[in-house]
Structure formats: C-alpha cells, structure tokens
Design an enzyme around this catalytic site. Structure first.
Site, PDB file in Angstrom:
ATOM      1  N   ASN A  15       7.415  -7.080   3.673  1.00 49.95           N
ATOM      2  CA  ASN A  15       7.549  -8.383   3.028  1.00 49.95           C
ATOM      3  C   ASN A  15       7.231  -8.191   1.552  1.00 49.95           C
ATOM      4  O   ASN A  15       6.077  -8.000   1.193  1.00 49.95           O
ATOM      5  CB  ASN A  15       6.578  -9.371   3.695  1.00 49.95           C
ATOM      6  CG  ASN A  15       6.500 -10.697   2.960  1.00 49.95           C
ATOM      7  OD1 ASN A  15       7.335 -11.007   2.104  1.00 49.95           O
ATOM      8  ND2 ASN A  15       5.488 -11.493   3.285  1.00 49.95           N
ATOM      9  N   LYS A  17       7.491 -10.313  -0.844  1.00 47.75           N
ATOM     10  CA  LYS A  17       6.985 -11.522  -1.530  1.00 47.75           C
ATOM     11  C   LYS A  17       7.713 -11.706  -2.866  1.00 47.75           C
ATOM     12  O   LYS A  17       8.898 -11.435  -2.938  1.00 47.75           O
ATOM     13  CB  LYS A  17       5.464 -11.420  -1.683  1.00 47.75           C
ATOM     14  CG  LYS A  17       4.792 -11.086  -0.347  1.00 47.75           C
ATOM     15  CD  LYS A  17       3.305 -11.232  -0.352  1.00 47.75           C
ATOM     16  CE  LYS A  17       2.781 -10.888   1.045  1.00 47.75           C
ATOM     17  NZ  LYS A  17       1.348 -11.122   1.189  1.00 47.75           N
ATOM     18  N   HIS A 103       5.230 -18.078   6.988  1.00 46.88           N
ATOM     19  CA  HIS A 103       4.199 -17.186   6.433  1.00 46.88           C
ATOM     20  C   HIS A 103       3.032 -18.034   5.919  1.00 46.88           C
ATOM     21  O   HIS A 103       3.239 -19.132   5.393  1.00 46.88           O
ATOM     22  CB  HIS A 103       4.797 -16.342   5.302  1.00 46.88           C
ATOM     23  CG  HIS A 103       3.875 -15.256   4.853  1.00 46.88           C
ATOM     24  ND1 HIS A 103       2.827 -15.501   3.998  1.00 46.88           N
ATOM     25  CD2 HIS A 103       3.819 -13.943   5.170  1.00 46.88           C
ATOM     26  CE1 HIS A 103       2.168 -14.365   3.800  1.00 46.88           C
ATOM     27  NE2 HIS A 103       2.750 -13.408   4.501  1.00 46.88           N
ATOM     28  N   GLU A 105       1.317 -17.935   3.350  1.00 47.04           N
ATOM     29  CA  GLU A 105       1.394 -18.337   1.936  1.00 47.04           C
ATOM     30  C   GLU A 105       2.286 -19.563   1.775  1.00 47.04           C
ATOM     31  O   GLU A 105       2.053 -20.411   0.916  1.00 47.04           O
ATOM     32  CB  GLU A 105       1.894 -17.161   1.080  1.00 47.04           C
ATOM     33  CG  GLU A 105       0.793 -16.121   0.907  1.00 47.04           C
ATOM     34  CD  GLU A 105       1.290 -14.698   0.725  1.00 47.04           C
ATOM     35  OE1 GLU A 105       2.485 -14.499   0.446  1.00 47.04           O
ATOM     36  OE2 GLU A 105       0.464 -13.774   0.875  1.00 47.04           O
ATOM     37  N   GLU A 175      -0.899 -12.719  11.681  1.00 47.68           N
ATOM     38  CA  GLU A 175      -1.434 -12.349  10.370  1.00 47.68           C
ATOM     39  C   GLU A 175      -2.682 -13.185  10.071  1.00 47.68           C
ATOM     40  O   GLU A 175      -2.566 -14.306   9.569  1.00 47.68           O
ATOM     41  CB  GLU A 175      -0.384 -12.612   9.286  1.00 47.68           C
ATOM     42  CG  GLU A 175       0.877 -11.791   9.454  1.00 47.68           C
ATOM     43  CD  GLU A 175       1.567 -11.578   8.126  1.00 47.68           C
ATOM     44  OE1 GLU A 175       1.768 -10.415   7.759  1.00 47.68           O
ATOM     45  OE2 GLU A 175       1.879 -12.554   7.437  1.00 47.68           O
ATOM     46  N   GLY A 181      -3.645  -9.182   2.027  1.00 51.10           N
ATOM     47  CA  GLY A 181      -3.843  -8.815   0.630  1.00 51.10           C
ATOM     48  C   GLY A 181      -5.302  -8.613   0.238  1.00 51.10           C
ATOM     49  O   GLY A 181      -5.630  -8.550  -0.942  1.00 51.10           O
ATOM     50  N   SER A 221      -3.087  -6.327   5.429  1.00 50.32           N
ATOM     51  CA  SER A 221      -3.646  -5.075   4.899  1.00 50.32           C
ATOM     52  C   SER A 221      -3.332  -3.855   5.773  1.00 50.32           C
ATOM     53  O   SER A 221      -4.179  -2.976   5.950  1.00 50.32           O
ATOM     54  CB  SER A 221      -5.153  -5.202   4.668  1.00 50.32           C
ATOM     55  OG  SER A 221      -5.414  -6.211   3.709  1.00 50.32           O
TER      56      SER A 221
HETATM   57  P1  PGA Z   1      -0.545  -7.408   3.000  1.00 50.45           P
HETATM   58  O1  PGA Z   1       0.424  -8.657   3.303  1.00 50.45           O
HETATM   59  O2  PGA Z   1      -0.023  -6.237   3.777  1.00 50.45           O
HETATM   60  O3  PGA Z   1      -0.457  -7.212   1.524  1.00 50.45           O
HETATM   61  O4  PGA Z   1      -1.915  -7.801   3.445  1.00 50.45           O
HETATM   62  C1  PGA Z   1       0.904  -8.903   4.594  1.00 50.45           C
HETATM   63  C2  PGA Z   1       1.769 -10.138   4.603  1.00 50.45           C
HETATM   64  O5  PGA Z   1       1.443 -11.109   3.917  1.00 50.45           O
HETATM   65  O6  PGA Z   1       2.804 -10.191   5.308  1.00 50.45           O
END
Ligand code: PGA
Length: 257
Positions: A15, A17, A103, A105, A175, A181, A221
C-alpha cells in the site's frame, strides 16, 4: 504451504498511500519486477496499490510480471456528480484487480464508516474487483479490552448482505491501528488470536467454505525481519505492507519471506 490453508495462496500487498509520482512509481516497479523474477508463477500473489495518478504507469509495466495492480479506494456509485471520486469500473479499466477498502486512515481522516465500507465492498465485488477489507482496533480500544467487539462491528456491518464466492472473492486485512507506521508490530500470539477469531466470524456470516477460502492478511509495521514469524501462523495468509513496500529492495525481501 501450510497444511491448514489448502485453498489460500499467500498474498503480499504493498500500500503506497500518498507516495511517489508516476516516474518514481515506474522506477520502483521496474526494480521490483527484476527482484521478483525468480518467483514468477510460483504459489504467491503480489499486489501493489499506488496512488491513482500512477495506476496507468504501473499497469503498463507489470504486464506479464506476475504482479497485480490494486487501488487504495473507490466510490460505490457507478458514475455521477461526485467530484474527486473514482468508480469501480474506472479502476477495472485502469487495470486493477484489487482495491483496498476501509483502511484505518480513511476511517480516521476521511469519515469512512462501516456503512460506506459496505457499499464500497458491494460496488467493488460487482465490478469484479477483489476487495481488501481493512479492520483493526486502536490502542485505546485494545487497552480497554474492546478489540473483539470493535472487530465484530467492523466485520458484521462491513459485510452486511454481501455475497462472496469463488467468482467474487474477498480478502480481509487485520491492521491494528497502533501498529501502522509505528514500528510496533503485534506479537505473533496477538495476530494469530485475532486472525483465528476473524475467520470464525466470517464463517458465522458466510459459511465454512468461504471462511476457509478467505485470505486474511496482517498489516502494521511488517518488515523483512518480522514477516517470517507472521507468515508461519496458521491463519495468516499474507501481509499488507505500507512503509516497507516503498523500496523495491525491502518489499522484495518481504515477498521472499
Ligand atoms: P505500515 O502500513 O506497514 O507502514 O505500518 C501498513 C498499512 O497501513 O497498510
């Protein structure tokens, strides 16, 4: 392949983003194609979800590479006066096979709810896209022991009145918001506990055959040095990778878990 997962080919999804111009996307994908040439046609699915503006560039490059294209969002309507939105048919036309839906976010910053997630899943599935439904609890919810009630709500409302089958497959991504992140990965025990639980919920809603066929990815992560301990878990069928998917080198290491 894990004995308990006869139907589920692992899926490693990136992903991106809101990162990378089309030129940057091309460069990364070019490197990734080279780095993953050795596992082309092997029993693993690879997906990249770049920003909308790079879909065309990536679609062109990945032809015959064994890498699939995904989008990060869609609108549920077929078409209409929805400034700034993109429909499922437009994503199919752009070469997408997958689309990420709900997601955290988007739920956190853009007002996405279980209801809009539900409509998006339906639109994606009807258009022939494979939706990747994201669910997960915040740190406070985990501390307050609400993880499973939060997941119940997201799964039940998200999947309400939807039908998935071999022609309309579904992917779910667990997630935990506190792991995205942050460099804090959930422990293998925490991950397996939730994935097992999610599969049971899916079974209750959609039946045993579908629950067994639904791939449940872990996200939050995921890095080259922790992917292996996650992928050996019986109910983990892949990874949704943010930060570590932005560099071809680290994403390729994760793909080669
Ligand atoms: P990350 O993000 O691997 O940077 O933690 C995962 C995601 O948001 O899909």
């Amino acid at each position: 392949m894990k004995e308990s997962a006869p139907l589920r080919i692992p899926l490693i999804a990136g992903n991106w983003k809101m990162f990378k111009t089309a030129a940057e996307a091309r460069e990364t994908v070019g490197q990734l194609i080279q780095l993953t040439a050795d596992i082309k046609n092997k029993n693993i699915d690879i997906m990249i979800a770049p920003p909308f503006t790079s879909l065309a560039a990536v679609a062109e490059l990945i032809q015959d590479s064994g890498i699939d294209l995904g989008a990060q969002n869609l609108h549920w309507a077929k078409e209409g006066a929805f400034t700034g939105e993109i429909s499922a048919a437009m994503l199919v036309d752009a070469g997408c096979k997958f689309v990420i839906v709900g997601h955290s976010e988007r739920r956190q910053y853009f007002g996405e709810t279980d209801d809009t997630v539900n409509r998006k899943l339906q639109a994606a599935s009807l258009a022939g896209l494979i939706p990747v439904l994201c669910v997960g609890e915040t740190e406070t919810q985990r501390d307050e022991k609400k993880t499973f009630s939060v997941l119940d709500k997201q799964i039940e409302n998200g999947l309400k009145e939807l039908n998935f089958d071999a022609q309309h497959p579904l992917v779910v991504a667990y997630e935990p918001v506190w792991a995205i992140g942050t460099g804090k990965t959930a422990t293998p025990d925490q991950v397996q506990e939730v994935h097992f639980y999610l599969r049971q919920r899916i079974e209750k809603i959609m039946g045993n055959v579908l629950a067994k066929a639904t791939r449940i990815l872990y996200g939050g992560s995921v890095k080259p040095d922790n992917v292996k301990e996650l992928m050996v878990l019986p109910d983990v069928d892949g990874a949704l990778v943010g930060g570590a998917s932005l560099q071809a080198g680290s994403f390729s290491k994760i793909i080669h878990f």
